[in-house]
Design an enzyme around this catalytic site. Structure first.
Site, short mmCIF file in Angstrom:
data_model
loop_
_atom_site.label_atom_id
_atom_site.label_comp_id
_atom_site.label_asym_id
_atom_site.label_seq_id
_atom_site.Cartn_x
_atom_site.Cartn_y
_atom_site.Cartn_z
N LYS A 72 0.81 -1.23 0.00
CA LYS A 72 0.00 0.00 0.00
C LYS A 72 0.84 1.27 0.00
O LYS A 72 2.03 1.26 0.33
CB LYS A 72 -0.99 -0.03 1.17
CG LYS A 72 -2.13 -1.00 0.85
CD LYS A 72 -3.28 -0.93 1.81
CE LYS A 72 -4.40 -1.87 1.29
NZ LYS A 72 -5.47 -2.05 2.26
N ARG B 222 -4.02 -9.99 4.50
CA ARG B 222 -4.33 -9.99 3.06
C ARG B 222 -3.06 -9.58 2.33
O ARG B 222 -2.52 -8.50 2.59
CB ARG B 222 -5.46 -9.00 2.82
CG ARG B 222 -6.03 -8.98 1.43
CD ARG B 222 -7.21 -8.02 1.38
NE ARG B 222 -7.74 -7.92 0.04
CZ ARG B 222 -7.20 -7.17 -0.91
NH1 ARG B 222 -6.13 -6.45 -0.67
NH2 ARG B 222 -7.74 -7.14 -2.12
N1 PMM Z 1 -7.56 -3.56 0.66
C1 PMM Z 1 -7.88 -3.50 -0.65
C2 PMM Z 1 -8.98 -4.23 -1.15
N2 PMM Z 1 -9.72 -5.00 -0.34
N3 PMM Z 1 -10.15 -5.88 1.80
C3 PMM Z 1 -9.86 -5.94 3.11
N4 PMM Z 1 -10.61 -6.72 3.93
N5 PMM Z 1 -8.82 -5.24 3.65
C4 PMM Z 1 -8.03 -4.44 2.90
O1 PMM Z 1 -7.11 -3.80 3.45
C5 PMM Z 1 -8.31 -4.33 1.49
C6 PMM Z 1 -9.41 -5.07 0.98
C7 PMM Z 1 -7.07 -2.66 -1.56
O2 PMM Z 1 -5.95 -3.31 -2.02
P1 PMM Z 1 -5.81 -3.97 -3.51
O3 PMM Z 1 -6.12 -2.89 -4.50
O4 PMM Z 1 -4.42 -4.48 -3.59
O5 PMM Z 1 -6.79 -5.10 -3.62
#
Ligand code: PMM
Length: 265
Positions: A198, A239
């Site tokens: 991030k 995640r």
């Molecule tokens: N971050 C992203 C998308 N979905 N879901 C949860 N539960 N927690 C998170 O921190 C989260 C998420 C954004 O990241 P990406 O674009 O790499 O998917």
């Protein structure tokens, strides 16, 4: 939880899995590396992202979920009820809801379906414009506990809470949430968290050498360091895009010696 974004525009892996076959292969590869859950998403929620039509989102995720779900646990990363319903019908058993508002969809889908309530201030398109809290840790905790309790009341048995790193938060807010993750753990709900690759890591690691943000490809150490910190504070799910490195960190945190330690690589 391994990240599988079947989107053209996610910030770190957007556009990398352009067709179902490539996406499924990557999901299985993450499972082989030790991911317990593959989190399939069809709408980018990166800061500034424009909403996607739910029909298009469903078109992206459903074939991938159907192919993966016979082999590994799948979660659906969505904030749209229609997409969530279709994804759960296609075999996903965890609803990862960045809007924390779809608990009833999870409850209606059956007793084996879990729910992740994530905190977000505002909407992806505008959430980073002016995030504001008086007490970020307390406000996020109170919001998540209320949503998690509502989920239990509506009949979901497996309820997770996630502070939503980067979702309507400044770097200081993100760091405060990480520093005080024990406050979320103390609620008794299992804590999930996503720091992987991030933006706040890119800014933290930038240093004084004139680089303003370290690129996504160079955020592995920061991702694993924050995942390790979170697990040591008691987070039960992280995640991650880089599954092998994160699973290695989880094993080290757990102090496990693998029984068949001969060759995992
Ligand atoms: N971050 C992203 C998308 N979905 N879901 C949860 N539960 N927690 C998170 O921190 C989260 C998420 C954004 O990241 P990406 O674009 O790499 O998917």
């Amino acid at each position: 939880m391994g990240v599988l974004n079947v989107t053209p525009d996610s910030f770190s892996d957007g556009g990398r899995w352009p067709d179902t076959e490539a996406a499924v292969a990557h999901g299985l590869a993450m499972a082989a590396e030790g991911a317990d859950v593959i989190d399939v998403g069809g709408e980018s929620t990166r800061p500034g992202a424009e909403p996607v039509d739910p029909a298009e989102e469903a078109r992206r995720v459903l074939p991938v979920i159907a192919a993966l779900a016979t082999q590994v646990r799948v979660s659906i990363d969505t904030r749209h009820a229609s997409v969530a319903e279709a994804a759960l019908a296609a075999g996903a058993t965890l609803l990862n809801d960045v809007s924390a508002s779809l608990a009833e969809v999870a409850a209606a889908a059956g007793a084996d379906v879990g729910f992740v309530a994530m905190h977000m201030q505002g909407e992806p398109a505008t959430m980073q414009e002016a995030p504001r809290y008086d007490d970020v840790v307390g406000e996020v905790r109170d919001f998540l506990v209320a949503r998690a309790e509502a989920a239990l009341t509506s009949g979901v048995r497996e309820v997770w809470i996630d502070p939503g790193i980067g979702f309507g938060k400044t770097d200081e807010h993100n760091l405060a949430l990480l520093a005080h993750l024990d406050v979320l753990v103390a609620t008794g709900f299992p804590v999930a968290i996503g720091t992987s690759r991030k933006g706040f890591l890119g800014r933290l690691l930038a240093g004084s050498d004139g680089i303003s943000v370290v690129p996504v490809a160079d955020r592995l150490a920061g991702s694993v360091a924050t995942a390790t910190w979170a697990m040591l504070q008691g987070a039960k799910m992280v995640r991650a895009h880089d599954v092998r490195a994160t699973v290695d960190a989880a094993h080290v945190v757990a102090g496990e010696i693998e029984e068949d330690a001969t060759c995992r690589r």
